[in-house]
Design an enzyme around this catalytic site. Structure first.
Site, PDB file in Angstrom:
ATOM      1  N   ALA A  73      14.053  51.098  51.663  1.00 50.51           N
ATOM      2  CA  ALA A  73      15.235  51.525  52.408  1.00 50.51           C
ATOM      3  C   ALA A  73      15.786  50.405  53.282  1.00 50.51           C
ATOM      4  O   ALA A  73      16.992  50.276  53.450  1.00 50.51           O
ATOM      5  CB  ALA A  73      14.901  52.746  53.263  1.00 50.51           C
ATOM      6  N   THR A 242      14.127  41.037  38.604  1.00 50.52           N
ATOM      7  CA  THR A 242      13.461  41.819  37.565  1.00 50.52           C
ATOM      8  C   THR A 242      13.014  43.185  38.092  1.00 50.52           C
ATOM      9  O   THR A 242      12.460  43.273  39.184  1.00 50.52           O
ATOM     10  CB  THR A 242      12.243  41.034  37.039  1.00 50.52           C
ATOM     11  OG1 THR A 242      12.701  39.759  36.585  1.00 50.52           O
ATOM     12  CG2 THR A 242      11.550  41.765  35.896  1.00 50.52           C
ATOM     13  N   CYS A 328       7.223  51.106  63.504  1.00 51.86           N
ATOM     14  CA  CYS A 328       7.798  49.796  63.803  1.00 51.86           C
ATOM     15  C   CYS A 328       7.850  49.547  65.300  1.00 51.86           C
ATOM     16  O   CYS A 328       7.523  48.478  65.772  1.00 51.86           O
ATOM     17  CB  CYS A 328       9.196  49.670  63.234  1.00 51.86           C
ATOM     18  SG  CYS A 328       9.423  50.609  61.750  1.00 51.86           S
TER      19      CYS A 328
HETATM   20  C1  LIG Z   1      10.917  54.220  56.707  1.00 51.22           C
HETATM   21  C2  LIG Z   1      12.333  54.214  57.085  1.00 51.22           C
HETATM   22  C3  LIG Z   1      13.174  53.130  56.766  1.00 51.22           C
HETATM   23  C4  LIG Z   1      12.648  51.871  56.107  1.00 51.22           C
HETATM   24  O1  LIG Z   1      12.221  52.106  54.814  1.00 51.22           O
HETATM   25  P1  LIG Z   1      11.345  51.012  54.022  1.00 51.22           P
HETATM   26  O2  LIG Z   1      11.378  51.486  52.632  1.00 51.22           O
HETATM   27  O3  LIG Z   1       9.987  51.071  54.622  1.00 51.22           O
HETATM   28  O4  LIG Z   1      12.009  49.702  54.192  1.00 51.22           O
HETATM   29  C5  LIG Z   1      14.499  53.213  57.115  1.00 51.22           C
HETATM   30  N1  LIG Z   1      14.990  54.296  57.740  1.00 51.22           N
HETATM   31  C6  LIG Z   1      14.222  55.347  58.063  1.00 51.22           C
HETATM   32  C7  LIG Z   1      14.832  56.527  58.723  1.00 51.22           C
HETATM   33  C8  LIG Z   1      12.877  55.341  57.746  1.00 51.22           C
HETATM   34  O5  LIG Z   1      12.118  56.374  58.090  1.00 51.22           O
END
Ligand SMILES: *Cc1c(COP(=O)(O)O)cnc(C)c1O
Length: 391
Positions: A73, A242, A328
């Site tokens: 994400a 890829t 985080c």
């Molecule tokens: C976990 C999360 C992300 C980041 O996703 P990743 O796949 O770990 O980079 C971004 N936004 C929210 C709301 C999340 O909970």
């Protein structure tokens, strides 16, 4: 000692064994490159990738060609924000977002500010929600993007996506929704909700880490954005590199399983969540459930323990794996920006713990955890120098 009870499913979820099972063959016998069109190895990989793309698209009521695979994400959000900004800088350099977004969105916005974009960070009400009217008021002639998450990762609060989608459509501004916490767990229809860009990730839905998507609307309107990763023109040119075939296969299966189990799982988890929250509040009536009672994820409980330091509380509860804010922000030791945005002072913000339940949690675990939490909280309260802090 037994491993602690896992109540940190908003940080990441364990891989569902059914997901792992469908992934494994793509690590050995079906190892082809999905771009190798001239032989069966490549075609077999390509077919698997396209099958997952179809499953994910259909979950969102989108078209397969609107799904772009990314590493997660965070990358999807970066592609959306940076891609729209780079593409549309002649039209305008203004973004609207809100204060409880994930750092992936906030830090990317900050980075655009350094490059000359203006960002409006909307406040949330004490229930954690953005008022759609504020979004409307913030949109200007030069606004190119509105970025509002669906479910918050710390407090689990759901934003009024449909109302904001209508506003964005009316004012002809792209609408990005970070759905990392809600995708496949709650139904999401990008057509009905007026969503133009949507980010999601597999490791929050019992799939593998390292794979995510950006949904990029292709008609009414066709979203144009500048690729941030150039190379072989993979993923309709939006994201070269890829394809991670085993991860993509796992992502597709994870979505299927979530959709199948959704109703039953959400019902079960909300009962367990309520049992946990009610059990804590019954013994410690000063504990606050953060944010809206109504608009929230069914498995999420973010609780404030007034007067107690969340870090110390977590360390004492060795039998439970949970976290303060998001995984985080825990590293930075700053009080959570999300809790602060609810209007809490620093001390209250430092007393917040997030318990997030998931598919593999049992009722027995909730009972055990409840006992542990109540006992630890009582112990900590007794050792406080005075009750001054709790008033
Ligand atoms: C976990 C999360 C992300 C980041 O996703 P990743 O796949 O770990 O980079 C971004 N936004 C929210 C709301 C999340 O909970």
């Amino acid at each position: 000692m037994d491993k602690p009870i896992y109540f940190d499913n908003n940080a990441t979820t364990p891989l569902d064994p059914e997901v792992l099972e469908v992934m494994l063959p793509y690590y050995n016998e079906k190892f082809g490159n999905a771009s190798s069109v001239h032989h069966v190895y490549g075609r077999e990989a390509k077919e698997a990738v396209e099958k997952s793309r179809k499953i994910i698209a259909s979950e969102l009521n989108a078209k397969p060609k609107e799904i772009v695979f990314t590493s997660g994400a965070t990358e999807a959000i970066n592609l959306a924000i940076r891609g729209v900004c780079d593409q549309w800088m002649e039209k305008g350099r203004h973004i609207v977002t809100q204060m409880t977004e994930h750092k992936a969105a906030l830090d990317t916005c900050k980075s655009m500010e350094k490059r000359g974009w203006e960002v409006t960070y909307l406040t949330v009400a004490s229930d954690g929600r953005v008022d759609p009217q504020q979004v409307l008021d913030a949109i200007r002639e030069d606004t190119v993007l509105v970025s509002i998450m669906h479910a918050n990762n710390e407090i689990g609060i759901l934003q009024p996506i449909a109302e904001i989608g209508t506003i964005c459509r009316t004012w002809n501004v792209y609408f990005l929704v970070d759905a990392a916490q809600s995708f496949a767990k709650l139904p999401l229809n990008v057509e009905a909700l007026g969503i133009d860009l949507l980010s999601a990730t597999a490791h929050k839905i019992y799939g593998p880490a390292g794979i995510g998507i950006l949904h990029v609307r292709q008609r009414n309107p066709k979203v144009e954005l500048t690729p941030q990763m150039t190379g072989g023109g993979h993923e309709h040119g939006f994201r070269s590199g890829t394809s991670a075939v085993p991860l993509i296969v796992g992502f597709g299966r994870a979505v299927e399983l979530c959709a199948e189990k959704r109703e039953e799982e959400n019902r079960r988890l909300s009962i367990l969540r309520d049992k946990l929250v009610d059990g804590i509040v019954a013994e410690h009536p000063d504990v606050i459930l953060n944010g809206s009672k109504e608009h929230r994820l069914p498995h999420n409980a973010s609780l404030c323990f007034p007067g107690l330091d969340a870090e110390s509380l977590i360390i004492k509860m060795k039998g439970i794996a949970c976290s303060t804010g998001s995984a985080c922000t825990s590293i930075s030791l700053e009080p959570s920006h999300v809790i602060r945005a609810l209007g809490y002072d620093t001390e209250l913000a430092h007393s917040t713990i997030r318990f997030s339940l998931g598919r593999f949690n049992t009722e027995a675990e909730v009972s055990t955890a409840l006992e542990m939490i109540n006992k630890t909280v009582s112990g900590m309260k007794e050792s406080l120098p005075s009750r001054r802090l709790t008033s």
